[in-house]
Design an enzyme around this catalytic site. Structure first.
Site, PDB file in Angstrom:
ATOM      1  N   ASP A 131      64.792  69.721  48.381  1.00 46.52           N
ATOM      2  CA  ASP A 131      65.432  69.646  49.691  1.00 46.52           C
ATOM      3  C   ASP A 131      66.510  68.554  49.716  1.00 46.52           C
ATOM      4  O   ASP A 131      66.183  67.365  49.708  1.00 46.52           O
ATOM      5  CB  ASP A 131      64.329  69.348  50.723  1.00 46.52           C
ATOM      6  CG  ASP A 131      64.865  69.249  52.137  1.00 46.52           C
ATOM      7  OD1 ASP A 131      66.007  69.668  52.385  1.00 46.52           O
ATOM      8  OD2 ASP A 131      64.104  68.744  53.000  1.00 46.52           O
TER       9      ASP A 131
ATOM     10  N   ASP B  46      72.483  71.183  53.129  1.00 49.12           N
ATOM     11  CA  ASP B  46      71.026  71.069  53.193  1.00 49.12           C
ATOM     12  C   ASP B  46      70.346  72.275  52.535  1.00 49.12           C
ATOM     13  O   ASP B  46      70.204  73.330  53.147  1.00 49.12           O
ATOM     14  CB  ASP B  46      70.615  70.961  54.673  1.00 49.12           C
ATOM     15  CG  ASP B  46      69.106  70.782  54.846  1.00 49.12           C
ATOM     16  OD1 ASP B  46      68.365  70.877  53.836  1.00 49.12           O
ATOM     17  OD2 ASP B  46      68.673  70.561  55.980  1.00 49.12           O
TER      18      ASP B  46
END
Ligand code: NAG
Ligand code: NAG
Ligand code: NAG
Ligand code: NAG
Ligand code: NAG
Ligand code: NAG
Length: 422
Positions: A128, A307
């Site tokens: 992530d 992201d």
């Protein structure tokens, strides 16, 4: 003299044995496929999309809490909002579906490319770029969400040491993921970091189970670490386990890879267009972006956070409304969660531009499925998000990243994009 010589040879011997263990120039990691927001029948999975929208909101809320605690300030216009809640029935429906899915899975899908401890305990991990901590489930987690997951057992690792404090993340309902903090050896695709600080979660909301992974490894900057520790990649650089301070993401519907310590030249063509990151926010955030519908510049000069932990693209409500006003036939579909529809037979030609090349979103990547069975309206992969990042910051997740090869560079504090190889 003699003393110096023997010291030097001892040193060389240590280096010689340490090198094969600790210095690995680079490593390519296959990424598990993420759960789609389109159902198998081609319709939009509205409940899952809402749940993810709320999870992203709460992730950024937590990031801002961490940033404020670690640096003492927040960028102008940013604010920590109240936690968002997921309606109970949505959580329960998703849980039911997740259980069905799990029993279908082959066991090998669940043993991922990250291991912790000595001997190694394996985990499937969500890499992530929108957070900075590592956490996995703990062997003392009895929540139903932990049942099907790999769990970390500190008592079975000779290199484990427990740290003070607790780690807590608040999810979409009023339950939290929380647990103890440990140091242990962490290996990702042959890259070894000792004394990596991470959390093993003992409680986990049973109402939202995550997708096909056990835990999360954050790849953003230390400023947003809740553990206030060096994230894995930064620790790997510090310990010389990686030669080059950059990693590359290739996200696709299959064969996605994360390349640690460089970029995978098979996956892109041409050169990278780099943009400086202002590290003060802790995110992989770059400025000066415009979004186009065809040749029309719909919104200009905004900030973007890249992201990999988000499935779709999110913008501030007024900006997203402005964007869809340039899409003929588009309609607000869900005002609470900010999803819009467009006519399936005339998808907008969407592209992003940071001042040089245009990076186009393919029709397939912009389309999350029809609004219902037999409908001729489709949901767009750009939705609103009001997570406290002000009026000018967008989040670009997988729906964007699938169209480009992205490199994240700690060496240059920059994000670079290249066109995918054909
Ligand atoms: C970086 O971001 C901070 C916080 O938003 C801001 O105060 C600062 O001016 C920015 N620096 C640059 C060079 O843009
Ligand atoms: C969560 O807690 C808040 C108050 O802390 C309450 O207002 C809200 O109804 C709760 N939500 C759920 C889903 O229980
Ligand atoms: C845990 O690791 C950090 C560095 O990652 C180190 O500063 C700290 O001293 C370690 N604690 C223990 C008890 O080993
Ligand atoms: C972890 O850090 C502590 C404190 O700095 C140190 O005593 C210990 O030897 C380290 N362990 C490893 C495996 O490097
Ligand atoms: C601008 O784009 C062109 C073509 O995509 C590329 O060759 C060039 O390197 C880019 N320039 C910069 C400064 O990124
Ligand atoms: C915090 C929360 O919303 N918890 C709910 C999770 O789901 C169970 C039923 O499965 C409810 O009883 C809890 O209230």
């Amino acid at each position: 003299m003699l003393y110096k010589t023997s010291l030097a040879s001892v040193l060389l011997a240590v280096l010689a044995t340490a090198t094969p263990l600790h210095r690995q120039r680079r490593s390519s990691i296959p990424l598990p496929e993420r759960t789609s927001l389109t159902k198998p029948d081609g319709t939009f999975d509205h409940q899952r999309a809402n749940a993810e929208n709320i999870a992203i909101f709460n992730k950024y809320r937590q990031n801002l809490i961490n940033l404020h605690r670690n640096t003492g300030c927040l960028p102008q216009g940013w604010e920590i909002k109240p936690v968002a809640a997921l309606p109970l029935n949505v959580g329960e429906n998703l849980k039911r579906r997740q259980v069905v899915q799990l029993s279908d899975e082959d066991e090998t899908v669940w043993s991922g490319p990250l291991s912790i401890g000595t001997p190694a305990q394996g985990f499937s991990i969500n890499f992530d770029t929108g957070s900075s901590d590592l956490w996995v489930p703990s062997s003392s987690c009895t929540s139903s969400a932990c049942q099907s997951k790999s769990k970390y057992d500190a008592s079975q690792s000779s290199t484990s040491s427990e740290q003070q404090g607790t780690f807590t993340i608040q999810y979409g309902d009023n339950t939290t993921v929380s647990g103890s903090i440990y140091n242990d050896t962490v290996v990702v695709a042959g890259i070894t970091v000792t004394n990596q600080t991470f959390s093993a979660a003992t409680t986990w909301s049973s109402n939202i189970t995550s997708d096909s992974f056990d835990g999360i490894l954050g790849l953003a900057f230390p400023q947003i670490s809740q553990l206030n520790a060096q994230p894995f990649f930064n620790a790997a650089l510090e310990q010389n386990a990686i030669g080059v301070g950059e990693f590359g993401f290739y996200l696709a519907s299959s064969d996605s890879t994360l390349y640690l310590g460089g970029t995978d030249s098979d996956k892109f063509s041409g050169s990278f267009e780099f943009h400086d990151v202002n590290v003060s926010t802790g995110f992989w955030q770059i400025s000066g972006c415009s979004i186009f519908t065809g040749d029309t510049e719909a919104v200009s000069d905004f900030e973007t956070i890249i992201d990999s932990g988000a499935s779709i693209m999110h913008g501030p409500p007024s900006a997203v409304e402005t964007f869809y006003s340039t899409v003929p036939g588009s309609k607000l579909f869900d005002s609470e969660h900010g999803f819009y529809s467009f006519p399936c037979n005339s998808p907008p030609k969407v592209s992003f531009n940071w001042g040089n090349a245009s990076f186009a979103i393919s029709d397939a990547n912009f389309n999350l499925g029809t609004t219902g069975e037999g409908s001729s309206d489709c949901i767009g992969a750009l939705a609103t998000q009001d997570a406290g990042l002000g009026e000018n910051t967008w989040l670009l997740g997988a729906s964007f990243m699938k169209n480009v090869y992205t490199v994240f560079s700690f060496d240059e504090n920059a994000v670079g994009f290249a066109q995918l190889s054909k």
